[in-house]
Design an enzyme around this catalytic site. Structure first.
Site, PDB file in Angstrom:
ATOM      1  N   TYR A 103      -3.388  -9.634  -6.926  1.00 44.14           N
ATOM      2  CA  TYR A 103      -4.379 -10.255  -8.038  1.00 44.14           C
ATOM      3  C   TYR A 103      -4.256 -11.801  -8.178  1.00 44.14           C
ATOM      4  O   TYR A 103      -5.339 -12.236  -8.181  1.00 44.14           O
ATOM      5  CB  TYR A 103      -4.008  -9.405  -9.214  1.00 44.14           C
ATOM      6  CG  TYR A 103      -4.253  -7.990  -9.292  1.00 44.14           C
ATOM      7  CD1 TYR A 103      -5.646  -7.520  -9.464  1.00 44.14           C
ATOM      8  CD2 TYR A 103      -3.101  -7.072  -9.247  1.00 44.14           C
ATOM      9  CE1 TYR A 103      -5.658  -6.117  -9.470  1.00 44.14           C
ATOM     10  CE2 TYR A 103      -3.449  -5.792  -9.197  1.00 44.14           C
ATOM     11  CZ  TYR A 103      -4.421  -5.351  -9.339  1.00 44.14           C
ATOM     12  OH  TYR A 103      -4.717  -3.837  -9.176  1.00 44.14           O
ATOM     13  N   CYS A 134     -11.319  -2.968  -3.404  1.00 41.34           N
ATOM     14  CA  CYS A 134     -10.393  -3.145  -4.412  1.00 41.34           C
ATOM     15  C   CYS A 134      -9.182  -2.407  -4.142  1.00 41.34           C
ATOM     16  O   CYS A 134      -8.045  -2.916  -4.621  1.00 41.34           O
ATOM     17  CB  CYS A 134     -11.067  -2.969  -5.758  1.00 41.34           C
ATOM     18  SG  CYS A 134     -11.674  -1.313  -6.008  1.00 41.34           S
ATOM     19  N   HIS A 135      -8.887  -1.366  -3.381  1.00 44.03           N
ATOM     20  CA  HIS A 135      -7.677  -0.797  -3.162  1.00 44.03           C
ATOM     21  C   HIS A 135      -6.709  -1.643  -2.526  1.00 44.03           C
ATOM     22  O   HIS A 135      -5.540  -1.142  -2.574  1.00 44.03           O
ATOM     23  CB  HIS A 135      -8.050   0.554  -2.582  1.00 44.03           C
ATOM     24  CG  HIS A 135      -8.673   0.374  -1.163  1.00 44.03           C
ATOM     25  ND1 HIS A 135     -10.038  -0.040  -1.017  1.00 44.03           N
ATOM     26  CD2 HIS A 135      -8.130   0.356  -0.067  1.00 44.03           C
ATOM     27  CE1 HIS A 135      -9.974   0.162   0.228  1.00 44.03           C
ATOM     28  NE2 HIS A 135      -8.955   0.442   1.266  1.00 44.03           N
ATOM     29  N   GLU A 161      -5.551   3.230   6.188  1.00 47.29           N
ATOM     30  CA  GLU A 161      -5.710   1.802   6.826  1.00 47.29           C
ATOM     31  C   GLU A 161      -4.773   1.349   7.672  1.00 47.29           C
ATOM     32  O   GLU A 161      -4.851   0.795   8.853  1.00 47.29           O
ATOM     33  CB  GLU A 161      -6.323   0.783   5.684  1.00 47.29           C
ATOM     34  CG  GLU A 161      -7.605   1.034   5.244  1.00 47.29           C
ATOM     35  CD  GLU A 161      -8.127  -0.092   4.173  1.00 47.29           C
ATOM     36  OE1 GLU A 161      -7.270  -0.744   4.316  1.00 47.29           O
ATOM     37  OE2 GLU A 161      -9.237  -0.050   4.026  1.00 47.29           O
TER      38      GLU A 161
END
Length: 183
Positions: A103, A134-135, A161
């Site tokens: 973040y 956003c993950h 991923e």
């Protein structure tokens, strides 16, 4: 506004809502199609229906483990709260599959270095998860942090991923080896 809903084996039901400007809402996997349709109730007419179907098909392929160009899907940024628009657009531009960012790091890239909490709020309000990944945003201590679909789904998406990038690296190595043999 159009909608498309699809069941993805092993994941559940997903959905997409579109406007004339692009995708305005992505519904993460739910147990039933009815739950997804309820979340998409604001998208009742068939504007941009072809985009809704194309996007839900791409998302399904992604969840099945296929590399797809989700970054090419148009997003209706007008439906994103203005306070979060720059943060979400920046994440979409810089984020790479299989990589995470904190973040705080994302806040710095956005030019607001002391605004990690604002970044977290933007991630929580992201109407198009997966299209704006956003993950991939995590806490500075390496823990997952929050996610609209829950921490288990966030972990599962990151694992997916990681497998995709590992497969891509392996294919790249094999193709490089094959090219070397031809020389």
């Amino acid at each position: 506004m159009g909608i498309a809903v699809k069941k993805v084996k092993g994941w559940g039901w997903i959905g997409v809502g579109t406007t004339e400007n692009g995708v305005a809402k992505v519904v993460l996997p739910k147990a039933s199609g009815q739950e997804v349709k309820k979340e998409l109730s604001d998208f009742k007419n068939a504007v941009n229906q072809a985009l809704a179907k194309r996007c839900v098909d791409l998302l399904a392929r992604y969840l099945k483990g296929e590399l797809v160009a989700l970054e090419q899907v148009p997003v209706d940024w007008e439906r994103v709260p203005s306070a979060y628009r720059r943060i979400l657009r920046t994440l979409r531009q810089i984020s790479q599959i299989g990589q995470t960012i904190t973040y705080g790091e994302l806040a710095k890239v956005c030019g607001i270095p002391k605004a990690a909490r604002l970044v977290g709020q933007a991630m929580a309000k992201n109407p198009v998860p997966l299209l704006v990944p956003c993950h991939r945003v995590i806490r500075s201590d390496g823990s997952l942090g929050g996610f609209a679909g829950g921490s288990d789904l966030k972990k599962r998406l990151l694992e997916l991923e990681n497998r995709l990038t590992a497969q891509t690296r392996l294919l790249h190595k094999r193709s490089q080896a094959a090219l070397a043999l031809r020389k």
